[in-house]
Motif scaffolding. Structure first.
Motif, PDB file in Angstrom:
ATOM      1  N   TRP A  64       0.840  -1.197   0.000  1.00 14.32           N
ATOM      2  CA  TRP A  64       0.000   0.000   0.000  1.00 14.32           C
ATOM      3  C   TRP A  64       0.877   1.250   0.000  1.00 14.32           C
ATOM      4  O   TRP A  64       0.604   2.202  -0.716  1.00 14.32           O
ATOM      5  N   PHE A  65       1.941   1.232   0.805  1.00 16.30           N
ATOM      6  CA  PHE A  65       2.793   2.405   0.926  1.00 16.30           C
ATOM      7  C   PHE A  65       3.622   2.647  -0.328  1.00 16.30           C
ATOM      8  O   PHE A  65       3.687   3.762  -0.834  1.00 16.30           O
ATOM      9  N   PHE A  66       4.267   1.589  -0.846  1.00 21.16           N
ATOM     10  CA  PHE A  66       5.186   1.774  -1.961  1.00 21.16           C
ATOM     11  C   PHE A  66       4.502   1.708  -3.331  1.00 21.16           C
ATOM     12  O   PHE A  66       4.922   2.386  -4.255  1.00 21.16           O
ATOM     13  N   LEU A  67       3.467   0.871  -3.485  1.00 23.90           N
ATOM     14  CA  LEU A  67       2.800   0.709  -4.775  1.00 23.90           C
ATOM     15  C   LEU A  67       1.305   1.017  -4.682  1.00 23.90           C
ATOM     16  O   LEU A  67       0.506   0.494  -5.447  1.00 23.90           O
ATOM     17  N   GLY A  68       0.932   1.856  -3.745  1.00 22.23           N
ATOM     18  CA  GLY A  68      -0.482   2.122  -3.481  1.00 22.23           C
ATOM     19  C   GLY A  68      -1.232   2.724  -4.645  1.00 22.23           C
ATOM     20  O   GLY A  68      -2.336   2.295  -4.968  1.00 22.23           O
ATOM     21  N   MET A  69      -0.661   3.700  -5.305  1.00 23.82           N
ATOM     22  CA  MET A  69      -1.358   4.343  -6.416  1.00 23.82           C
ATOM     23  C   MET A  69      -1.412   3.447  -7.654  1.00 23.82           C
ATOM     24  O   MET A  69      -2.185   3.702  -8.558  1.00 23.82           O
ATOM     25  N   LEU A  70      -0.609   2.383  -7.674  1.00 26.76           N
ATOM     26  CA  LEU A  70      -0.659   1.413  -8.770  1.00 26.76           C
ATOM     27  C   LEU A  70      -1.437   0.159  -8.362  1.00 26.76           C
ATOM     28  O   LEU A  70      -1.373  -0.852  -9.041  1.00 26.76           O
ATOM     29  N   ALA A  71      -2.140   0.237  -7.233  1.00 26.67           N
ATOM     30  CA  ALA A  71      -3.017  -0.834  -6.732  1.00 26.67           C
ATOM     31  C   ALA A  71      -2.252  -2.113  -6.408  1.00 26.67           C
ATOM     32  O   ALA A  71      -2.804  -3.203  -6.519  1.00 26.67           O
ATOM     33  N   GLY A  72      -1.016  -1.992  -5.978  1.00 30.46           N
ATOM     34  CA  GLY A  72      -0.227  -3.174  -5.634  1.00 30.46           C
ATOM     35  C   GLY A  72      -0.859  -4.003  -4.538  1.00 30.46           C
ATOM     36  O   GLY A  72      -0.894  -5.231  -4.601  1.00 30.46           O
ATOM     37  N   HIS A  73      -1.390  -3.336  -3.521  1.00 33.71           N
ATOM     38  CA  HIS A  73      -2.034  -4.051  -2.425  1.00 33.71           C
ATOM     39  C   HIS A  73      -3.335  -4.705  -2.881  1.00 33.71           C
ATOM     40  O   HIS A  73      -3.690  -5.790  -2.408  1.00 33.71           O
ATOM     41  N   ARG A  74      -4.054  -4.100  -3.787  1.00 27.81           N
ATOM     42  CA  ARG A  74      -5.316  -4.673  -4.267  1.00 27.81           C
ATOM     43  C   ARG A  74      -5.052  -5.917  -5.118  1.00 27.81           C
ATOM     44  O   ARG A  74      -5.795  -6.891  -5.040  1.00 27.81           O
ATOM     45  N   TRP A  75      -3.989  -5.895  -5.943  1.00 24.25           N
ATOM     46  CA  TRP A  75      -3.631  -7.076  -6.714  1.00 24.25           C
ATOM     47  C   TRP A  75      -3.219  -8.198  -5.764  1.00 24.25           C
ATOM     48  O   TRP A  75      -3.542  -9.362  -5.983  1.00 24.25           O
ATOM     49  N   TYR A  76      -2.488  -7.866  -4.697  1.00 24.33           N
ATOM     50  CA  TYR A  76      -2.002  -8.864  -3.737  1.00 24.33           C
ATOM     51  C   TYR A  76      -3.167  -9.565  -3.050  1.00 24.33           C
ATOM     52  O   TYR A  76      -3.144 -10.774  -2.851  1.00 24.33           O
ATOM     53  N   TYR A  77      -4.192  -8.816  -2.669  1.00 25.01           N
ATOM     54  CA  TYR A  77      -5.346  -9.397  -1.975  1.00 25.01           C
ATOM     55  C   TYR A  77      -6.372 -10.005  -2.924  1.00 25.01           C
ATOM     56  O   TYR A  77      -7.370 -10.552  -2.486  1.00 25.01           O
ATOM     57  N   GLY A  78      -6.167  -9.908  -4.234  1.00 23.22           N
ATOM     58  CA  GLY A  78      -7.042 -10.558  -5.196  1.00 23.22           C
ATOM     59  C   GLY A  78      -8.362  -9.847  -5.426  1.00 23.22           C
ATOM     60  O   GLY A  78      -9.393 -10.488  -5.640  1.00 23.22           O
ATOM     61  N   LYS A  79      -8.362  -8.548  -5.397  1.00 21.84           N
ATOM     62  CA  LYS A  79      -9.579  -7.780  -5.669  1.00 21.84           C
ATOM     63  C   LYS A  79      -9.926  -7.878  -7.153  1.00 21.84           C
ATOM     64  O   LYS A  79      -9.088  -8.222  -7.979  1.00 21.84           O
ATOM     65  N   PRO A  80     -11.177  -7.574  -7.551  1.00 25.78           N
ATOM     66  CA  PRO A  80     -11.585  -7.678  -8.961  1.00 25.78           C
ATOM     67  C   PRO A  80     -10.705  -6.828  -9.886  1.00 25.78           C
ATOM     68  O   PRO A  80     -10.361  -5.688  -9.568  1.00 25.78           O
ATOM     69  N   ILE A  81     -10.365  -7.405 -11.020  1.00 29.36           N
ATOM     70  CA  ILE A  81      -9.422  -6.790 -11.948  1.00 29.36           C
ATOM     71  C   ILE A  81      -9.921  -5.439 -12.457  1.00 29.36           C
ATOM     72  O   ILE A  81      -9.152  -4.476 -12.517  1.00 29.36           O
ATOM     73  N   LEU A  82     -11.194  -5.357 -12.803  1.00 31.99           N
ATOM     74  CA  LEU A  82     -11.713  -4.096 -13.338  1.00 31.99           C
ATOM     75  C   LEU A  82     -11.615  -2.977 -12.303  1.00 31.99           C
ATOM     76  O   LEU A  82     -11.246  -1.852 -12.631  1.00 31.99           O
ATOM     77  N   TRP A  83     -11.913  -3.285 -11.058  1.00 29.82           N
ATOM     78  CA  TRP A  83     -11.822  -2.261 -10.015  1.00 29.82           C
ATOM     79  C   TRP A  83     -10.374  -1.853  -9.778  1.00 29.82           C
ATOM     80  O   TRP A  83     -10.095  -0.696  -9.460  1.00 29.82           O
ATOM     81  N   ASN A  84      -9.431  -2.791  -9.929  1.00 24.44           N
ATOM     82  CA  ASN A  84      -8.018  -2.435  -9.803  1.00 24.44           C
ATOM     83  C   ASN A  84      -7.602  -1.475 -10.908  1.00 24.44           C
ATOM     84  O   ASN A  84      -6.854  -0.522 -10.663  1.00 24.44           O
ATOM     85  N   ILE A  85      -8.081  -1.713 -12.114  1.00 19.09           N
ATOM     86  CA  ILE A  85      -7.750  -0.834 -13.237  1.00 19.09           C
ATOM     87  C   ILE A  85      -8.365   0.551 -13.029  1.00 19.09           C
ATOM     88  O   ILE A  85      -7.716   1.572 -13.264  1.00 19.09           O
ATOM     89  N   VAL A  86      -9.610   0.600 -12.556  1.00 20.41           N
ATOM     90  CA  VAL A  86     -10.242   1.896 -12.258  1.00 20.41           C
ATOM     91  C   VAL A  86      -9.464   2.601 -11.156  1.00 20.41           C
ATOM     92  O   VAL A  86      -9.251   3.817 -11.208  1.00 20.41           O
ATOM     93  N   PHE A  87      -9.001   1.850 -10.161  1.00 21.70           N
ATOM     94  CA  PHE A  87      -8.204   2.410  -9.076  1.00 21.70           C
ATOM     95  C   PHE A  87      -6.932   3.061  -9.629  1.00 21.70           C
ATOM     96  O   PHE A  87      -6.556   4.159  -9.226  1.00 21.70           O
ATOM     97  N   ILE A  88      -6.276   2.381 -10.571  1.00 22.42           N
ATOM     98  CA  ILE A  88      -5.048   2.911 -11.165  1.00 22.42           C
ATOM     99  C   ILE A  88      -5.345   4.160 -12.002  1.00 22.42           C
ATOM    100  O   ILE A  88      -4.635   5.169 -11.900  1.00 22.42           O
ATOM    101  N   LEU A  89      -6.395   4.103 -12.828  1.00 19.90           N
ATOM    102  CA  LEU A  89      -6.716   5.230 -13.712  1.00 19.90           C
ATOM    103  C   LEU A  89      -7.110   6.486 -12.937  1.00 19.90           C
ATOM    104  O   LEU A  89      -6.884   7.604 -13.397  1.00 19.90           O
TER     105      LEU A  89
END
Length: 110
Positions: A64-89
């Motif tokens: 979250w701290f180092f890759l937070g704006m790139l959704a690193g923590h969300r990818w790690y926890y297995g959140k839905p892919i589309l929401w991760n992409i929206v998070f990044i955008l």
């Protein structure tokens, strides 16, 4: 052309949100662990949330701290892919979702 693209993206996001919300998943999985110490015996109920807290929390907060704006923590926890992409955008919802994710990780609701 830009307006058509934005309207198409808006329709896709709204339809995805509506379809995702109409199929809720009930998480009622619990496991019982019996611990015997000497002459007493106790039973602990471990929920998936409780079992996910620990080393995963430390790794999640570091991501979250180092890759937070790139959704690193969300990818790690297995959140839905589309929401991760929206998070990044949206750069973590301009930082708002990013802070909410930290609070949810600390409280064990992520």
């Amino acid at each position: 052309m830009k307006i058509k693209f934005l309207l198409t993206l808006l329709v896709v996001l709204v339809s995805y949100t509506a379809s995702y919300a109409s199929f809720p998943v009930k998480r009622t999985v619990t496991t019982a662990t019996e611990i015997t110490t000497g002459d007493t015996s106790t039973t602990e109920i471990l929920t998936p949330i409780a079992s996910a807290v620990g080393d995963n929390l430390v790794i999640g907060i570091l991501l979250w701290f180092f890759l937070g704006m790139l959704a690193g923590h969300r990818w790690y926890y297995g959140k839905p892919i589309l929401w991760n992409i929206v998070f990044i955008l949206t750069a973590g919802g301009l930082g708002v979702w990013w802070i909410i994710d930290l609070i949810n990780m600390i409280t064990g609701r992520f």
